[in-house]
Design an enzyme around this catalytic site. Structure first.
Site, mmCIF file in Angstrom:
data_model
loop_
_atom_site.group_PDB
_atom_site.id
_atom_site.type_symbol
_atom_site.label_atom_id
_atom_site.label_comp_id
_atom_site.label_asym_id
_atom_site.label_seq_id
_atom_site.Cartn_x
_atom_site.Cartn_y
_atom_site.Cartn_z
ATOM 1 N N ALA A 53 0.767 -1.182 0.018
ATOM 2 C CA ALA A 53 0.045 -0.045 0.128
ATOM 3 C C ALA A 53 0.885 1.150 0.140
ATOM 4 C CB ALA A 53 -0.987 -0.154 1.279
ATOM 5 N N TYR A 64 11.011 2.903 -0.341
ATOM 6 C CA TYR A 64 10.478 1.603 -0.549
ATOM 7 C C TYR A 64 9.320 1.714 -1.566
ATOM 8 C CZ TYR A 64 7.839 -2.462 1.505
ATOM 9 O OH TYR A 64 7.015 -3.516 1.831
ATOM 10 N N ASN A 104 -0.750 -3.728 5.657
ATOM 11 C CA ASN A 104 -0.395 -3.984 7.159
ATOM 12 C C ASN A 104 -0.576 -5.363 7.417
ATOM 13 O OD1 ASN A 104 0.758 -1.425 8.146
ATOM 14 N ND2 ASN A 104 -1.331 -0.633 7.579
ATOM 15 N N LYS A 121 6.460 -3.868 12.914
ATOM 16 C CA LYS A 121 5.326 -3.162 12.543
ATOM 17 C C LYS A 121 4.440 -2.718 13.917
ATOM 18 C CE LYS A 121 6.252 -4.131 8.280
ATOM 19 N NZ LYS A 121 5.457 -4.925 7.713
HETATM 20 P P1 NAD Z 1 10.025 -10.254 6.311
HETATM 21 O O1 NAD Z 1 11.066 -9.062 6.466
HETATM 22 O O2 NAD Z 1 9.558 -11.032 7.666
HETATM 23 O O3 NAD Z 1 10.331 -11.244 5.406
HETATM 24 C C1 NAD Z 1 11.124 -10.824 4.054
HETATM 25 C C2 NAD Z 1 12.240 -11.916 3.859
HETATM 26 O O4 NAD Z 1 13.219 -11.650 2.857
HETATM 27 C C3 NAD Z 1 13.041 -11.838 5.316
HETATM 28 O O5 NAD Z 1 13.120 -13.173 5.970
HETATM 29 C C4 NAD Z 1 14.507 -11.681 4.661
HETATM 30 O O6 NAD Z 1 15.756 -12.405 5.295
HETATM 31 C C5 NAD Z 1 14.447 -12.111 3.285
HETATM 32 N N1 NAD Z 1 15.332 -11.240 2.400
HETATM 33 C C6 NAD Z 1 15.856 -10.283 2.564
HETATM 34 N N2 NAD Z 1 16.907 -9.917 1.729
HETATM 35 C C7 NAD Z 1 16.922 -11.105 1.139
HETATM 36 C C8 NAD Z 1 18.041 -11.685 0.161
HETATM 37 N N3 NAD Z 1 18.931 -10.673 -0.427
HETATM 38 N N4 NAD Z 1 18.086 -12.814 -0.324
HETATM 39 C C9 NAD Z 1 17.163 -13.730 0.170
HETATM 40 N N5 NAD Z 1 16.075 -13.180 1.109
HETATM 41 C C10 NAD Z 1 16.144 -12.000 1.642
HETATM 42 O O7 NAD Z 1 8.923 -9.485 5.643
HETATM 43 P P2 NAD Z 1 7.322 -10.119 5.443
HETATM 44 O O8 NAD Z 1 6.385 -8.930 6.188
HETATM 45 O O9 NAD Z 1 7.148 -11.433 5.403
HETATM 46 O O10 NAD Z 1 7.012 -9.364 3.968
HETATM 47 C C11 NAD Z 1 6.906 -10.172 2.746
HETATM 48 C C12 NAD Z 1 6.760 -9.194 1.625
HETATM 49 O O11 NAD Z 1 5.593 -8.719 1.451
HETATM 50 C C13 NAD Z 1 7.805 -8.373 1.260
HETATM 51 O O12 NAD Z 1 8.234 -8.348 -0.047
HETATM 52 C C14 NAD Z 1 7.187 -7.015 1.703
HETATM 53 O O13 NAD Z 1 7.879 -5.926 1.080
HETATM 54 C C15 NAD Z 1 5.930 -7.178 1.409
HETATM 55 N N6 NAD Z 1 4.916 -6.424 2.380
HETATM 56 C C16 NAD Z 1 4.885 -6.606 3.703
HETATM 57 C C17 NAD Z 1 3.775 -6.128 4.448
HETATM 58 C C18 NAD Z 1 3.483 -6.259 5.767
HETATM 59 O O14 NAD Z 1 2.536 -5.742 6.362
HETATM 60 N N7 NAD Z 1 3.922 -7.442 6.501
HETATM 61 C C19 NAD Z 1 3.192 -4.845 3.989
HETATM 62 C C20 NAD Z 1 3.463 -4.439 2.263
HETATM 63 C C21 NAD Z 1 4.385 -5.409 1.744
#
Ligand code: NAD
Length: 325
Positions: A118, A148, A177, A191
């Site tokens: 979002a 981002y 979120n 978060k």
């Molecule tokens: P998270 O940080 O828990 O998981 C992301 C994972 O990516 C981590 O385990 C990290 O180690 C891994 N990572 C980072 N760099 C890396 C690399 N170079 N090689 C391999 N792995 C790597 O985050 P999440 O909350 O599980 O989010 C997952 C996806 O959803 C992400 O793309 C995030 O941007 C997107 N997102 C999440 C939210 C949310 O509310 N959680 C909101 C918007 C977007």
């Protein structure tokens, strides 16, 4: 089993870890890839590769013999993190996403899902707490979250180009979120729901906790079980345009604190820190498209989801010896 092989990247992270378990329950063979293993419990993946996906050769290796990709890997965190590490975020996530798309094409992947955010929505549509819910088409004219959000927006378009030019079936979700158990709750990347649960769990029965901003900023929050179900449903649809994935119940941070305090059975007051980053003033998801396309939308109430999350964070803090059981 005869089902397509799936790759989940970011499988050591919050959503990826849950998604792997969900897909395993559906009977798929799953490869997880991440630079780290899940922090809070072992993975259910059939194979887990520790690989840095900023590197081209690792993206190629990850997508070998894979039909479906859920690409969740990203360098990310809460508002404090994304406002302070823009260059690192844009550098790492651009490399991961561009290499992953190209590797998927090279290895003849059939379907590919990208997790957008979002944060791609324009600032000028989110400058009041009483914001109008954001529709997918509100993304343009573009004015996303600096760093981002711009990277996510650019990759949404790259997904479209790979579909149009090469026939790779791409999907893009805009998460609003996502929260729940087994998510980071301390250390600077957490978060708001996790941070508030932690602060209240550590507080005495009538303490004040620190709130970032004036607490009137609004958001909507989606529980993790709904999130992974939504991802799966979208992946099995024919909808290839970016789509909101979130709840459309908007609450202020103040209300979020009150809900968690009630779950905890504490009388928590708030101390506002106006110097801390608080992101846009208001944000909510418009779920009309989600309902129309998937005939579904997130169903878990904030009270139910936060009760599970709060309980889990308390159990972690007990394990760490920071509170007594
Ligand atoms: P998270 O940080 O828990 O998981 C992301 C994972 O990516 C981590 O385990 C990290 O180690 C891994 N990572 C980072 N760099 C890396 C690399 N170079 N090689 C391999 N792995 C790597 O985050 P999440 O909350 O599980 O989010 C997952 C996806 O959803 C992400 O793309 C995030 O941007 C997107 N997102 C999440 C939210 C949310 O509310 N959680 C909101 C918007 C977007």
């Amino acid at each position: 089993m005869g089902k397509e092989k799936i790759l989940v990247t970011g499988a050591g992270g919050f959503i990826g870890h849950h998604l792997v378990s969900y897909l395993k329950e559906k009977g798929y063979w799953v490869r997880g890839v991440d630079v780290k293993h899940p922090e809070y419990g072992s993975t259910d993946a059939d194979e887990f590769l520790s690989l840095d996906l900023r590197r081209w050769e690792n993206c190629l290796k990850s997508t070998e013999d894979i039909a479906y990709v859920y690409n969740l890997a990203a360098n990310m965190g809460g508002i404090g993190f994304i406002e302070n590490y823009k260059a690192e975020i844009v550098h790492d996530n651009t490399l991961i996403n561009i290499h992953m798309l190209e590797a998927a094409k090279k290895n003849n992947v059939q379907k590919y899902l990208f997790t957008s955010s979002a944060c791609i929505y324009p600032g000028y549509k989110q400058n009041t707490p009483d914001v109008t819910p954001l529709k997918e088409e509100d993304a343009y004219p573009a004015d996303p979250e600096d760093g981002y959000g711009w990277e996510k927006m650019y990759i949404e378009r790259a997904c479209r180009h790979y579909m149009e030019d090469y026939g790779l079936k791409t999907y893009a979700v805009r998460f609003h979120n996502i929260y729940g158990q087994l998510g980071t709750y301390d250390g600077g990347r957490e978060k708001s729901p996790a941070a508030i649960c932690r602060k209240i769990a550590l507080a005495a029965k009538t303490d004040a906790i620190e709130v970032w901003g004036d607490g009137n900023q609004t958001r909507s929050y989606c529980y993790i079980d709904d999130c992974v179900e939504g991802l799966y449903r979208l992946f099995n649809s024919n909808h290839h345009h970016p789509i909101n994935m979130g709840s459309d119940r908007m609450v202020s941070i103040n209300q979020l604190v009150d809900i968690v305090a009630k779950i905890a059975g504490k009388e928590i007051s708030k101390q506002y820190d106006l110097t801390k980053p608080q992101g846009v003033r208001g944000r909510n998801s418009d779920n009309e498209k989600l309902r129309e396309i998937l005939k579904w939308e997130p169903a878990t109430s904030l009270e139910e989801g936060l009760a599970v999350t709060y309980k889990w964070i308390c159990s972690q803090l007990v394990k760490e010896g920071r509170i007594t059981g």
